[in-house]
Design an enzyme around this catalytic site. Structure first.
Site, PDB file in Angstrom:
ATOM      1  N   CYS A   9       0.661  -1.042   0.283  1.00 35.79           N
ATOM      2  CA  CYS A   9      -0.259  -0.241  -0.171  1.00 35.79           C
ATOM      3  C   CYS A   9       0.428   1.484  -0.105  1.00 35.79           C
ATOM      4  CB  CYS A   9      -1.073  -0.161   0.991  1.00 35.79           C
ATOM      5  SG  CYS A   9      -2.624   1.208   0.774  1.00 35.79           S
ATOM      6  N   GLU A  58      -2.281  -9.176   2.869  1.00 33.90           N
ATOM      7  CA  GLU A  58      -3.224  -9.761   4.054  1.00 33.90           C
ATOM      8  C   GLU A  58      -4.406 -10.708   4.270  1.00 33.90           C
ATOM      9  OE1 GLU A  58      -3.082  -5.496   5.176  1.00 33.90           O
ATOM     10  OE2 GLU A  58      -1.563  -7.080   4.584  1.00 33.90           O
ATOM     11  N   HIS A 115      -3.411  -4.834   0.201  1.00 39.41           N
ATOM     12  CA  HIS A 115      -2.897  -6.054   1.384  1.00 39.41           C
ATOM     13  C   HIS A 115      -3.232  -7.048   0.809  1.00 39.41           C
ATOM     14  CE1 HIS A 115      -3.132  -2.209   3.757  1.00 39.41           C
ATOM     15  NE2 HIS A 115      -3.620  -1.986   2.927  1.00 39.41           N
TER      16      HIS A 115
END
Length: 359
Positions: free
Chosen positions: A254, A340, A338
């Site tokens: 990001c 994750e 992202h």
């Protein structure tokens, strides 16, 4: 429930009327939208939303309450993405005062009150979303029962502060144990990034955004997500530029992707309304492989400004903007999305394994 009248006053002069359901105080910030259907506890605690008023386009919010926000022995939140709520205010269509979920401990409204974050319901959030898509993100103010904020009274329409400095850790923090050590540059890191690294048997040293990590002993460098304009992080960019002169692996996510690009010599620009959702499709450049990703950013890398030795890694299939970069010969890569997630799909979590394989 006794409700107070509330207004969302926008920078374009529009005033949207609704009802207060959170903290009965005013707030100012940049009004942005997210099209995510679930995951409001994770979104509200995402440091990348610092300084912003979040409009959730999905009409039903609050129906599953909020979970226990306490932290574990490692200092990481068990259910949230940071230690507190980061949005300045929350704008929704229909608030569910009565909630039901096996993991819930309180209502969304009570959580907002406890953290002194105003919420306004009764807004046509899909119309507001279309307005932002057509006119771009804009400053706004939530007014409860006619009570303005001091910032609005002084005529302050946007936050000029370095938002990253507000969400970064203030000292070096240590997580996990392992034979490999990763320095994580904290520009507003989501806790699930730390979980993804620690769960893979990695020792993580989390350092402040402006910390000079270049003299530290580490096997790899991780650049976290964070809020605002990456160009204001001049100290970070200077340290990264020095790190990119070496050969130790670097992975950015990001804001970390934007910082890597700036350190390499490329440029970034502000998107009209950003990407904030759990359903952003991206394609890996040079292949037909596509992924659905979780995203939260308002700036992007201009791929035409990438210097020699760098290339685009992923591209957004909705608007063609850059979704990642990588170096052609050195172990440096970054993604705008992202991997994750939390909340969102976990299609790209394998990128953590790719990074650790380089250590």
């Amino acid at each position: 429930m006794k409700r107070k009248k509330a207004e969302l006053r926008l920078g374009n002069g529009r005033v949207l009327e609704g009802w207060s359901f959170g903290y009965d105080g005013p707030a100012t910030g940049e009004v942005v939208f997210s099209t995510s259907m679930v995951g409001y506890p994770e979104s509200l605690t995402d440091p990348s939303f610092q300084g912003q008023i979040l409009c959730v386009s999905y009409p039903l919010v609050g129906n599953y309450g909020t979970p226990d926000m306490s932290t574990g022995l490692d200092g990481l939140s068990l259910r949230a993405e940071s230690e507190r709520i980061h949005v300045r205010g929350l704008v929704i269509a229909d608030y569910s005062e009565n909630y039901s979920h096996w993991d819930a401990v309180e209502s969304l409204g009570d959580w907002l009150k406890r953290e002194q974050v105003p919420g306004i319901s009764g807004i046509d959030t899909r119309a507001l979303t279309r307005m932002i898509r057509e006119e771009g993100v804009m400053p706004g103010e939530i007014v409860i029962d006619g009570c303005h904020s001091e910032e609005a009274a002084c005529g302050r329409r946007e936050n000029p502060e370095n938002l990253v400095s507000q969400v970064s850790c203030q000292e070096v923090l240590h997580y996990g144990k392992g034979s490999k050590r990763v320095v994580l540059l904290d520009c507003g890191v989501k806790h699930n990034i730390l979980r993804c690294l620690v769960s893979r048997g990695i020792e993580v040293l989390r350092v402040p955004w402006d910390y000079d990590f270049t003299g530290m002993d580490y096997d790899g460098l991780f650049l976290s997500n964070g809020p605002g304009d990456p160009a204001v992080c001049t100290e970070t960019i200077a340290h990264l530029r020095k790190a990119l002169e070496g050969d130790r692996p670097v992975f950015g996510v990001c804001l970390g992707s934007q910082l890597m690009a700036l350190a390499a010599g490329a440029k970034t620009f502000k998107l009209p309304y950003g990407h904030r959702s759990h359903n952003q499709p991206v394609r890996r450049v040079g292949t037909d492989r596509c992924y659905i990703t979780s995203q939260n950013h308002g700036y992007a890398v201009d791929p035409t400004t990438l210097p020699a030795g760098w290339e685009p890694f992923f591209v957004n299939l909705n608007d063609g903007t850059n979704e990642g970069i990588r170096h052609l010969s050195k172990p440096f890569f970054a993604t705008q999305f992202h991997p994750e997630a939390s909340g969102g799909p976990v299609d790209t979590e394998f990128l953590f394994d790719d990074f650790l394989s380089l250590l």
